[in-house]
Design a protein around this motif. Sequence first.
Motif, mmCIF file in Angstrom:
data_model
loop_
_atom_site.group_PDB
_atom_site.id
_atom_site.type_symbol
_atom_site.label_atom_id
_atom_site.label_comp_id
_atom_site.label_asym_id
_atom_site.label_seq_id
_atom_site.Cartn_x
_atom_site.Cartn_y
_atom_site.Cartn_z
ATOM 1 N N LEU A 251 0.945 -1.345 -0.306
ATOM 2 C CA LEU A 251 -0.036 -0.135 0.028
ATOM 3 C C LEU A 251 0.762 1.179 0.072
ATOM 4 O O LEU A 251 1.981 1.088 0.548
ATOM 5 N N ASP A 252 0.377 2.235 -0.627
ATOM 6 C CA ASP A 252 1.341 3.444 -0.538
ATOM 7 C C ASP A 252 0.859 4.463 0.811
ATOM 8 O O ASP A 252 0.469 3.790 1.731
ATOM 9 N N GLU A 253 1.576 5.482 0.866
ATOM 10 C CA GLU A 253 1.905 5.951 2.098
ATOM 11 C C GLU A 253 0.179 6.492 2.646
ATOM 12 O O GLU A 253 -0.115 6.935 3.671
ATOM 13 N N SER A 259 -0.153 -0.750 -7.521
ATOM 14 C CA SER A 259 -0.195 -1.560 -8.837
ATOM 15 C C SER A 259 1.076 -2.177 -9.077
ATOM 16 O O SER A 259 2.154 -1.598 -9.256
ATOM 17 N N HIS A 260 1.222 -3.447 -9.509
ATOM 18 C CA HIS A 260 2.541 -4.063 -9.806
ATOM 19 C C HIS A 260 2.312 -4.412 -11.366
ATOM 20 O O HIS A 260 2.569 -5.523 -11.783
ATOM 21 N N VAL A 270 -3.915 -11.871 -6.700
ATOM 22 C CA VAL A 270 -4.776 -10.721 -6.140
ATOM 23 C C VAL A 270 -4.485 -9.966 -6.684
ATOM 24 O O VAL A 270 -3.732 -9.111 -7.268
ATOM 25 N N PHE A 271 -5.872 -9.096 -7.389
ATOM 26 C CA PHE A 271 -5.965 -8.134 -8.350
ATOM 27 C C PHE A 271 -6.517 -6.739 -7.931
ATOM 28 O O PHE A 271 -7.506 -7.114 -6.969
ATOM 29 N N VAL A 276 -9.723 1.870 -5.057
ATOM 30 C CA VAL A 276 -9.111 1.180 -4.029
ATOM 31 C C VAL A 276 -7.497 1.507 -4.469
ATOM 32 O O VAL A 276 -6.630 1.424 -3.634
ATOM 33 N N GLN A 277 -7.222 1.559 -5.861
ATOM 34 C CA GLN A 277 -5.896 1.848 -6.486
ATOM 35 C C GLN A 277 -5.646 3.108 -6.771
ATOM 36 O O GLN A 277 -4.788 3.651 -6.908
#
Length: 306
Positions: A251-253, A259-260, A270-271, A276-277
């Motif tokens: 997760l970011d800050e 996203s990868h 897991v997508f 949420v992204q």
Amino acid sequence: MHSVVVIGSGCAGSTAAIYAARAGLEPLVIEGLEAGGQLTLTTDVENFPGFPDGIMGPDLVGRMKRQAQRFGAVYRHGEVSRVDLSERPFKAWIGDEALETKTLIVASGASARWLGLPSEQALIGHGVSSCATCDGFFFRGMPVTVVGGGDSAMEESLFLTRFATEVSVVHRREEFRASKIMLDRARSNEKIHWITSATVSDVEDPDAKEVTGVRLRSTVDGREWDHKTSALFLAIGHIPNTGIFAGQLDLDEQGYIVSHGGAKTSVKGVFHAGDVQDRVYRQAVTAAGAGCKAAIEAERLLEEEG
Ligand code: NAP
């Protein structure tokens, strides 16, 4: 054992469900606390392609759900309280019940941000709201106040002019983040008044269990003054619903899923899909597109794995 579990039933979750269901994967959709997602809190959606006359938000997500169900998606009330993504099959709990799934699509969206003042929290549902569409009607013939300087603040303010005698927009800067078209629309509405370079520092009157006014503070010199109002609507952005994934997904800050590539998260199988992204676009149509990507990637992974 499920092939695909989708967490969330907004635009992203339901579009993922349509694609996964049409691929014969019989997805299970866990609807979450706000079934249908943020579109259920809006009125007219004028920018979703295919609806030249606009469509009501709840109608749009309702149609997506029916479309997914038509192909075999199963919707279930409830909220996922815990997940274990350390090994496959993944586990997700609804209360005490554990579900097992080969792939997981996280479309749990984002929720409204609050100022965090004790008086604000005490008055939620008693004049303090994050949803003008839901609560504006209660303030017919009264003055109301909106906090924020983005598109949501403009949209909510314009909507509130249908009911309120006067809508005051309180924004902490002089410049607005809102798009030009929304800002122009709001500026040309005579019922909307502008209080810039100010924040709300307190809400009156928690003891009376109703909003009678707000205390405003200048962001330039700290000066404070009272402003009479019958309701306070917060439109200051959103926080991603990722609490249950902390420590399990990157997760970011700010808590958004990192996203990868494509719809991939840091855990294989897991997508991610939707708000949420996505902290940038946050539109119904981009969420729907993200749901499509997530379902296609889940399907391809399952196919690769036989
Ligand atoms: P946003 O663009 O992030 O704007 C949030 C606003 O709240 C900003 O003006 C911000 O001020 C202010 N704010 C944040 N925290 C605050 C705090 N603690 N105290 C006071 N003010 C605070 O969020 P949004 O308006 O919800 O929009 C989100 C996304 O949805 C955007 O991409 C927007 O374009 C889109 N949207 C589109 C439509 C439409 O096209 N019909 C409608 C609604 C939303 P600063 O500017 O100083 O940071």
